[in-house]
Design an enzyme around this catalytic site. Sequence first.
Site, mmCIF file in Angstrom:
data_model
loop_
_atom_site.group_PDB
_atom_site.id
_atom_site.type_symbol
_atom_site.label_atom_id
_atom_site.label_comp_id
_atom_site.label_asym_id
_atom_site.label_seq_id
_atom_site.Cartn_x
_atom_site.Cartn_y
_atom_site.Cartn_z
ATOM 1 N N CYS A 101 0.838 -1.202 0.000
ATOM 2 C CA CYS A 101 0.000 0.000 0.000
ATOM 3 C C CYS A 101 0.875 1.255 0.000
ATOM 4 O O CYS A 101 1.709 1.434 0.888
ATOM 5 C CB CYS A 101 -0.932 0.020 1.214
ATOM 6 S SG CYS A 101 -1.931 1.507 1.230
ATOM 7 N N GLY A 204 -1.444 -5.403 -12.249
ATOM 8 C CA GLY A 204 -1.181 -4.035 -12.677
ATOM 9 C C GLY A 204 -1.621 -3.765 -14.094
ATOM 10 O O GLY A 204 -1.082 -4.334 -15.050
ATOM 11 N N GLY A 227 -7.721 -5.454 -10.708
ATOM 12 C CA GLY A 227 -8.242 -4.515 -9.717
ATOM 13 C C GLY A 227 -9.222 -3.534 -10.320
ATOM 14 O O GLY A 227 -10.402 -3.832 -10.519
HETATM 15 C C1 LIG Z 1 -9.531 2.007 -4.613
HETATM 16 C C2 LIG Z 1 -8.356 1.085 -4.451
HETATM 17 C C3 LIG Z 1 -8.154 0.465 -3.228
HETATM 18 C C4 LIG Z 1 -7.084 -0.409 -3.065
HETATM 19 N N1 LIG Z 1 -6.934 -1.045 -1.872
HETATM 20 C C5 LIG Z 1 -5.965 -2.010 -1.749
HETATM 21 C C6 LIG Z 1 -5.898 -2.822 -0.587
HETATM 22 O O1 LIG Z 1 -6.694 -2.687 0.351
HETATM 23 N N2 LIG Z 1 -4.905 -3.757 -0.533
HETATM 24 C C7 LIG Z 1 -4.003 -3.942 -1.565
HETATM 25 O O2 LIG Z 1 -3.136 -4.821 -1.488
HETATM 26 N N3 LIG Z 1 -4.059 -3.189 -2.672
HETATM 27 C C8 LIG Z 1 -5.033 -2.259 -2.798
HETATM 28 N N4 LIG Z 1 -5.131 -1.563 -3.957
HETATM 29 C C9 LIG Z 1 -4.223 -1.884 -5.085
HETATM 30 C C10 LIG Z 1 -4.843 -2.966 -5.976
HETATM 31 O O3 LIG Z 1 -5.011 -4.171 -5.267
HETATM 32 C C11 LIG Z 1 -3.962 -3.229 -7.196
HETATM 33 O O4 LIG Z 1 -2.706 -3.686 -6.755
HETATM 34 C C12 LIG Z 1 -3.747 -1.989 -8.053
HETATM 35 O O5 LIG Z 1 -4.956 -1.271 -8.239
HETATM 36 C C13 LIG Z 1 -3.160 -2.356 -9.430
HETATM 37 O O6 LIG Z 1 -3.996 -3.243 -10.114
HETATM 38 P P1 LIG Z 1 -5.027 -2.732 -11.268
HETATM 39 O O7 LIG Z 1 -4.207 -1.959 -12.267
HETATM 40 O O8 LIG Z 1 -5.605 -3.991 -11.847
HETATM 41 O O9 LIG Z 1 -6.025 -1.858 -10.600
HETATM 42 C C14 LIG Z 1 -6.182 -0.656 -4.135
HETATM 43 C C15 LIG Z 1 -6.382 -0.012 -5.351
HETATM 44 C C16 LIG Z 1 -7.459 0.841 -5.522
HETATM 45 C C17 LIG Z 1 -7.661 1.505 -6.854
#
Ligand SMILES: Cc1cc2nc3c(=O)[nH]c(=O)nc-3n(C[C@H](O)[C@H](O)[C@H](O)COP(=O)(O)O)c2cc1C
Length: 346
Positions: A101, A204, A227
């Site tokens: 995070c 990602g 995500g």
């Molecule tokens: C609104 C939001 C909340 C997130 N909360 C967490 C979380 O609680 N724990 C975590 O490991 N990553 C969290 N992430 C990161 C996502 O798990 C992920 O690693 C990141 O968005 C990249 O993936 P994506 O491009 O598919 O979105 C969060 C991302 C977003 C956008």
Amino acid sequence: MRIADISFRNRPLFLAPMEDVTDPAFRLLCKRFGADMVYTEFVSADALIRSVKRTEQKLTLLEAERPVAIQLYGRDVDTLVEAARIAEEANPDCIDLNFGCPVRKVACKGAGAGLLQDPDRMLSITRAVVAATRLPVTVKTRLGWDEGRKNIVDLAERLQDCGIQALTIHGRTRAQMYKGEADWSLIGSVKNNPRMHIPIIGNGDVTTAEGCLQCFELYGVDAVMVGRASLGRPWIFAEMRHFLDTGKNDAFLSFDEQKAVLKEYIIRAIYWLDLAEDTPIEEVMHQRLKGIIHSRRHLAASPLFKGIPNFRDTRIAMLRAETLAELFDIIDRVEPGELNSSAGNK
Ligand SMILES: Cc1cc2nc3c(=O)[nH]c(=O)nc-3n(C[C@H](O)[C@H](O)[C@H](O)COP(=O)(O)O)c2cc1C
């Protein structure tokens, strides 16, 4: 592939943990559309051991969503061990440790991605949590702290040596936050390191079925985690699954089916946050409810509404609606626009 005793189909798709997004209602829908593993929002270890009610609520799991991981974050070894024991009582399939995070209030206090600056502490936490629970422990992290310190290849080996059963890597550094493009090449280097034997989950910027297939093919990851592309769009897992399994890009829900899924999500969110299971939803159609406010994030992000006639006004009205009657009336009246009739939103 397997995570401890949990076996998955070929090329599994995981729903990423997301704060305020991956509540039980949303996880269940993603699962129904084919997500192979889901994660809770991150749960503060400090708040959990102090029995903060809102935090304890995050431990609510449903049988139908399994396999599900509870994700914990914190910086103190003993606190995380105690939190893992509490989380274990909720009976998840895994405990996932958040070392990724990037937000200031977490990372700058030495938790989440902050631990990328203190690998010894990260490894002590991991070792202690693995020893403290009978559940499989997994880790989710990033490439490193910043451009000059991308230490994931070495760190992955050391985390594996601590006894974790899978590693998720988001292809950005902490310094990047969510900016720039995710770099999957180092995720591939971890996967191709002959010393690594635990599953590697890549994460990602995966937003399309084609992109998802490429990640499996180019980088050899064991699973892909999605995500942001799932916000307001849990059916994305069905689209990706269908493409991975058949090579065809034609598994789309109709416009009305997508509307029905979003309405179901809102109702489920209301039951999660506001209502006892046996209360008929008709009784609360004209009440202000937490579940409605909570659902707004998905409504705002959903690609369903992009391209509809009067997009701006409808969106504003939807995000202002305070009762279910008002909100459903707006959603029911939405007609597909030109964009919605193209592939992906038919
Ligand atoms: C609104 C939001 C909340 C997130 N909360 C967490 C979380 O609680 N724990 C975590 O490991 N990553 C969290 N992430 C990161 C996502 O798990 C992920 O690693 C990141 O968005 C990249 O993936 P994506 O491009 O598919 O979105 C969060 C991302 C977003 C956008």
